[in-house]
Design an enzyme around this catalytic site. Structure first.
Site, short mmCIF file in Angstrom:
data_model
loop_
_atom_site.label_atom_id
_atom_site.label_comp_id
_atom_site.label_asym_id
_atom_site.label_seq_id
_atom_site.Cartn_x
_atom_site.Cartn_y
_atom_site.Cartn_z
N GLU A 15 17.89 -22.80 42.01
CA GLU A 15 17.90 -22.16 40.69
C GLU A 15 17.81 -23.21 39.57
O GLU A 15 17.22 -22.99 38.53
CB GLU A 15 19.20 -21.36 40.50
N ASP A 202 15.79 -9.51 43.26
CA ASP A 202 15.72 -8.39 44.21
C ASP A 202 16.20 -7.12 43.53
O ASP A 202 16.99 -7.16 42.59
CB ASP A 202 16.57 -8.68 45.45
#
Lengths: 244, 244
Positions: A15, A202
């Site tokens: 990230e 997601d």
């Protein structure tokens, strides 16, 4: 509110990598005890001092230290060491297509940040378990940066048990992730303002297994996160965030 | 292993009160930042320096700061400030009558301390989520003190969702509570030995609501905990714990 120093808390190295690369942040060793897994990167972004604390590799299990326990400690350490004017928790998250989320959307946490896996049915403890930490509404900030606004809900599991879903619904949660409420707890204790930026990897209600979608979209979502995190810091350098 | 300083971590003031009273421990203010909820008590017990860190009242919700986030921070702070030779996490817990537990039993954690509410089905992260932290078997210690030995399993909820129960069973958990694995994570990072003492307030499989049994038995279980905690410190003053 004049902001000159920002501490960014991120759970996973993947990230953080696009943000470190984009700004040439430099790894700083020996900032914290050598026993701790956290990685620290320092630099200037749009003229502001930015300290990035990544939760780091767990020495026993060799994976990123995700979840609320390392996030708690990273936030405390960042506040103690860097005395930031502002904390930003930037990370990836699940969204709900029923609430209009799409892969790669970046949300800013609004309303309250809450836990969805601390069910404590004792008198007085129920609210503590949920732990609602109020955020500014960030209307102007979100509009300028092209962010969606949503309530962030935190738990230590990547999947979603029925009890977690029920509590996310009670929380009116729109963004499901694994660190923000713990970071908000420490930020709230020290009264340091917090911005939560969450990039959607997601769709929890897509019918596809979360872990498949997460791995497939982690890289794209981290790039989107980097762009919005940079824009957020730019915004703080130019605009009074408390009016946002 | 020569032990001269012990840090005790407890989540609830009611759990700690009998121990504070029995040894006349003195409240120490200003040990940690004033923004933090943790309460510190200091004293000598059987000639050893004992620092007790209680997680303290949450300033926003006014209840004891139970669960893994405050326990993480309390453990870090205790290690940083007091550099203990030994950590003891003493608290109340649920037991399983199917495994022979009775109200007021005190267990010492053996095997591994594990989480039961961190389900992370990503490659490599599953084991991290469970987070097994090995404990000594403590045969002699348990026999001398009249403790049961059992695997401690930790989650942030007082109730038990089916997913939690499934993971407790996978963990071979015999003692269900809300802090030990987080404390074990920090202790493991710093390689400080840990003893987990857990006094049974409720039988998870009794059919009675946990919160009713918990409130009914908290006082009795805290007294039992005090007695065994004192005996454990006495044991450490006289005997090499690493041979236990």
């Amino acid at each position: 509110m004049k902001i000159s120093t920002i501490a960014v808390i991120m759970a996973m190295s993947e990230e953080a990598e696009p943000f470190i690369r984009a700004h040439g942040l430099q790894r700083a060793d020996s900032v914290f005890d050598r026993q701790l897994p956290m990685d620290v990167f320092l630099g200037k972004v749009h003229g502001l001092d930015v300290s990035l604390v990544v939760c780091g590799k767990d020495p026993r299990f060799g994976v990123d230290s995700v979840g609320t326990q390392p996030a708690t400690l990273s936030t405390y350490l960042a506040i103690e060491r860097f005395k930031p004017d502002l904390l930003i928790n930037a990370g990836t998250a699940g969204g709900f297509q029923a609430k209009g989320a799409e892969i790669g959307d970046v949300y800013v946490g609004s309303g309250c940040i809450r836990f969805h896996d601390r069910r404590i049915p004792l008198p007085g403890f129920e609210a503590y378990g949920v732990g609602s930490y109020p955020m500014p509404e960030f209307h102007q900030f979100a509009a300028t940066l092209g962010l969606k606004r949503g309530i962030v809900s935190t738990g230590n599991s990547l999947d979603m048990a029925p009890e977690d879903l029920a509590m996310i619904q009670d929380n009116e949660g729109e963004v499901k992730e694994m660190e923000a409420a713990a970071i908000a707890w420490v930020a709230d204790l020290y009264q340091v303002p917090l911005v939560a930026l969450k990039s959607i990897t997601d769709l929890v209600d897509s019918g596809r297994p979360t872990h498949e979608e997460f791995l497939e979209n982690l890289s794209v979502a981290s790039e989107a996160l980097q762009a919005k995190l940079t824009a957020a810091i730019d915004y703080c350098a130019c605009t009074d965030l408390s009016l946002a």
